[in-house]
Write a protein that holds these residues in place. Structure first.
Motif, PDB file in Angstrom:
ATOM      1  N   LEU A   1      13.521  12.412  13.389  1.00  0.00           N
ATOM      2  CA  LEU A   1      12.740  13.288  12.524  1.00  0.00           C
ATOM      3  C   LEU A   1      12.782  12.837  11.077  1.00  0.00           C
ATOM      4  O   LEU A   1      11.785  12.941  10.345  1.00  0.00           O
ATOM      5  N   ALA A   2      13.926  12.312  10.648  1.00  0.00           N
ATOM      6  CA  ALA A   2      14.040  11.831   9.272  1.00  0.00           C
ATOM      7  C   ALA A   2      13.091  10.671   9.007  1.00  0.00           C
ATOM      8  O   ALA A   2      12.562  10.529   7.897  1.00  0.00           O
ATOM      9  N   LYS A   3      12.853   9.827  10.039  1.00  0.00           N
ATOM     10  CA  LYS A   3      11.932   8.705   9.870  1.00  0.00           C
ATOM     11  C   LYS A   3      10.481   9.166   9.882  1.00  0.00           C
ATOM     12  O   LYS A   3       9.617   8.567   9.229  1.00  0.00           O
ATOM     13  N   LEU A   4      10.211  10.236  10.640  1.00  0.00           N
ATOM     14  CA  LEU A   4       8.840  10.733  10.727  1.00  0.00           C
ATOM     15  C   LEU A   4       8.499  11.676   9.582  1.00  0.00           C
ATOM     16  O   LEU A   4       7.374  11.680   9.085  1.00  0.00           O
ATOM     17  N   ASP A   5       9.474  12.473   9.180  1.00  0.00           N
ATOM     18  CA  ASP A   5       9.283  13.472   8.132  1.00  0.00           C
ATOM     19  C   ASP A   5       9.956  12.970   6.860  1.00  0.00           C
ATOM     20  O   ASP A   5      11.153  13.153   6.653  1.00  0.00           O
ATOM     21  N   THR A   6       9.208  12.337   5.996  1.00  0.00           N
ATOM     22  CA  THR A   6       9.786  11.664   4.828  1.00  0.00           C
ATOM     23  C   THR A   6      10.409  12.619   3.814  1.00  0.00           C
ATOM     24  O   THR A   6      11.198  12.214   2.975  1.00  0.00           O
ATOM     25  N   GLY A   7      10.080  13.889   3.899  1.00  0.00           N
ATOM     26  CA  GLY A   7      10.644  14.839   2.944  1.00  0.00           C
ATOM     27  C   GLY A   7      11.958  15.460   3.399  1.00  0.00           C
ATOM     28  O   GLY A   7      12.585  16.213   2.636  1.00  0.00           O
ATOM     29  N   SER A   8      12.400  15.144   4.629  1.00  0.00           N
ATOM     30  CA  SER A   8      13.594  15.794   5.167  1.00  0.00           C
ATOM     31  C   SER A   8      14.856  15.385   4.410  1.00  0.00           C
ATOM     32  O   SER A   8      15.758  16.209   4.218  1.00  0.00           O
ATOM     33  N   ASP A   9      14.937  14.152   3.974  1.00  0.00           N
ATOM     34  CA  ASP A   9      16.127  13.687   3.264  1.00  0.00           C
ATOM     35  C   ASP A   9      16.301  14.438   1.944  1.00  0.00           C
ATOM     36  O   ASP A   9      17.406  14.843   1.587  1.00  0.00           O
ATOM     37  N   GLU A  10      15.212  14.635   1.243  1.00  0.00           N
ATOM     38  CA  GLU A  10      15.269  15.349  -0.033  1.00  0.00           C
ATOM     39  C   GLU A  10      15.672  16.806   0.176  1.00  0.00           C
ATOM     40  O   GLU A  10      16.473  17.357  -0.587  1.00  0.00           O
TER      41      GLU A  10
END
Length: 524
Positions: A194-203
């Motif tokens: 999901l982190a690779k697909l959803d670029t805003g998850s890390d932030e």
């Protein structure tokens, strides 16, 4: 196909289905297809909610044999090309349950994140039945596909579809393609996908972590040492957190575990799951998929230590327990990095089946190297084992077994100097005879590196005292050179890198941290 015990278990699981399933298969007259037909019959017999049928394209699949898991009440796109048995049988069971409406065991925030994916995403996952790292990837992607109709997942047994594996130059599993392009390789959990697909998850994760109050004990690392430390600290009733790059650590790369006292046999992924489940029974704030990048010591005794994370967040704590473990040591020779996953491998259980009928080398004569050579000898055409020392260092029982195999050659006093290739894949290896300095070449297609571990401590340089090998120096209580900072497990100078020792050292470090807190604040 399935024995009675598995059928009984499967029948119990499939009672949780909330909607009917249809398994749509693409078969021919080959043995693999007949085996798949037997498997599908067994599955259908275990539940009146399941039926299967033939299709010229297996529910949209162009690989034979294959089958899609469908439901007339849901638009899920989950397929298997090959027989999902061995390590992948659990993946099959979970796919049936999740497409059948049984909710996955993930939190509401993750479910919402999955459903918000815009797609379309067409994933292809190549696995091997002996790979202990593959199920997490297969299961994670299948769960996403079961919850979001814009996601399609096909899991492919690489040993069965060898022509496709060769054409795509796949020499390591698990490997994932997204919409026909390389997406990822190696073990991944659903959060990492999901982190690779959803670029805003890390932030978002960084903001959430940065808002946390300071901990009494912060454990950095989620392997056996970190899990034990977290449990022992939480049992003392103090505010405990764990920041882990990947819960389970190096254990996830281990297949058979037979020396964990009171547990005659288990496997790394199972043990990792058990550790995570046990930690979950206590009030421990687990921050997974977090990589520590810097330790900032407390400005004064009794102050707060700070751990900076790769996503930009910082976490503070009165005490720290560093249990960052170790990773596979690399050869450090020309060609190794160029041909990683193109013939250079580090997991014989995962990648061995991709080298069926080929010639390979194993570098390393300790237990892991000799065990790898024994396992590979049953798959590949020939194994050459290279050991730097004048003799093998593995246990005698392993050496005896190795020497009994007709397709194994053992070369000692051999220093590997280069991995050779044609630009696309490995074609050979060069080593130097240490007794004569003569250079020797070996023609082969694979190199399995098994030369031990290196501690994950580079980020601690300058913050605490490290040994010449980069291991954290600790005293008998597990305390480091920095007051209030303790360490445990494979990242430390403690000898004998064993799971059971790491667990004990983690428990000891937690008890030492609690004692430190009490002494700093005796009125608490």
């Amino acid at each position: 196909m399935l024995d009675q015990n598995l059928k009984t278990q499967l029948s119990a699981y499939l009672k949780n289905l909330r909607r009917p399933l249809e398994l749509v298969a693409s078969l021919d007259d080959g043995k693999a297809s007949k085996d798949m037909e037997a498997l599908l019959n067994d599955i259908a017999e275990t539940s009146d909610q399941v039926r299967w049928s033939h299709s010229s394209q297996g529910g949209g699949q162009d690989r034979v044999p294959s089958f899609a898991i469908t439901s007339p009440e849901a638009d899920a796109k989950v397929s298997f090309a090959g027989l999902p048995l061995g390590h992948e049988f659990t993946s099959l069971v979970l796919a049936l349950l999740h497409v059948g409406g049984h909710p996955p065991k993930i939190d509401d925030a993750t479910i919402a994140q999955i459903k918000a994916l815009k797609g379309p995403y067409d994933f292809e996952v190549f696995f091997s039945l002996s790979c202990q790292n593959c199920p997490d990837v297969v299961q994670g992607l299948n769960t996403i596909a079961a919850l979001n109709p814009k996601v399609k997942v096909t899991s492919i047994d690489g040993s069965l579809f060898r022509e496709e594996v060769e054409a795509r130059e796949i020499m390591s599993v698990p490997v994932v393609f997204l919409n026909g392009e390389p997406f990822a390789s190696g073990r991944m959990e659903i959060e990492q996908v999901l982190a690779k697909l959803d670029t805003g998850s890390d932030e978002r994760a960084a903001k959430e972590i940065a808002a946390k109050d300071p901990f009494d004990v912060l454990v950095v690392g989620g392997g056996p040492a970190g899990a034990a430390a977290g449990i022992y600290a939480a049992r003392k009733g103090i505010r405990t957190g764990i920041a882990a790059q990947q819960f389970g650590g190096q254990v996830l790369e281990t297949l058979a575990i037979e020396n964990l006292i009171s547990v005659p046999h288990t496997e790394g992924p199972k043990l990792a799951q058990a550790l995570e489940t046990h930690v979950g029974e206590y009030d421990v704030d687990v921050m997974n998929l977090q990589t520590a990048t810097k330790l900032i010591p407390a400005p004064a005794a009794g102050g707060l230590h700070t751990i900076e994370l790769a996503n930009g967040a910082s976490v503070q704590s009165k005490t720290l327990i560093l249990s960052t473990g170790a990773r596979w040591r690399q050869l450090g020779v020309p060609g190794e990095e160029n041909y990683r996953n193109k013939g250079v491998a580090y997991c014989p259980h995962c990648d061995g089946p991709l080298f069926k009928g080929k010639r390979v080398a194993v570098v390393g004569g300790g237990n892991s190297g000799v065990e790898a050579a024994i396992d590979l000898a049953g798959i590949v055409a020939h194994v050459t084992l290279l050991e730097f020392d004048s003799k093998l260092r593995a246990d005698a029982v392993l050496q005896t077994k190795l020497r009994s195999l007709p397709n194994v050659e053992i070369i000692t006093n051999a220093m590997t100097t280069e991995v050779k290739g044609d630009g696309k894949r490995v074609t050979g290896l060069t080593y130097k005879e240490r007794t004569s300095d003569a250079a020797k070449d070996i023609a082969l297609e694979g190199v399995f590196v098994q030369i031990g571990l290196v501690p994950n401590t580079e980020w601690l340089n300058g913050a605490i005292d490290l040994s010449e090998r980069g291991e954290i120096i600790t005293d008998l209580r597990g305390e480091t050179s920095l007051p209030g900072v303790f360490a445990a497990g494979d990242a430390t100078i403690t000898p004998y890198k064993q799971i059971i020792i790491s667990m004990g050292e983690g428990a000891k470090a937690a008890l030492s941290a609690f004692d430190y807190l009490i002494r700093m604040n005796p009125d608490a």
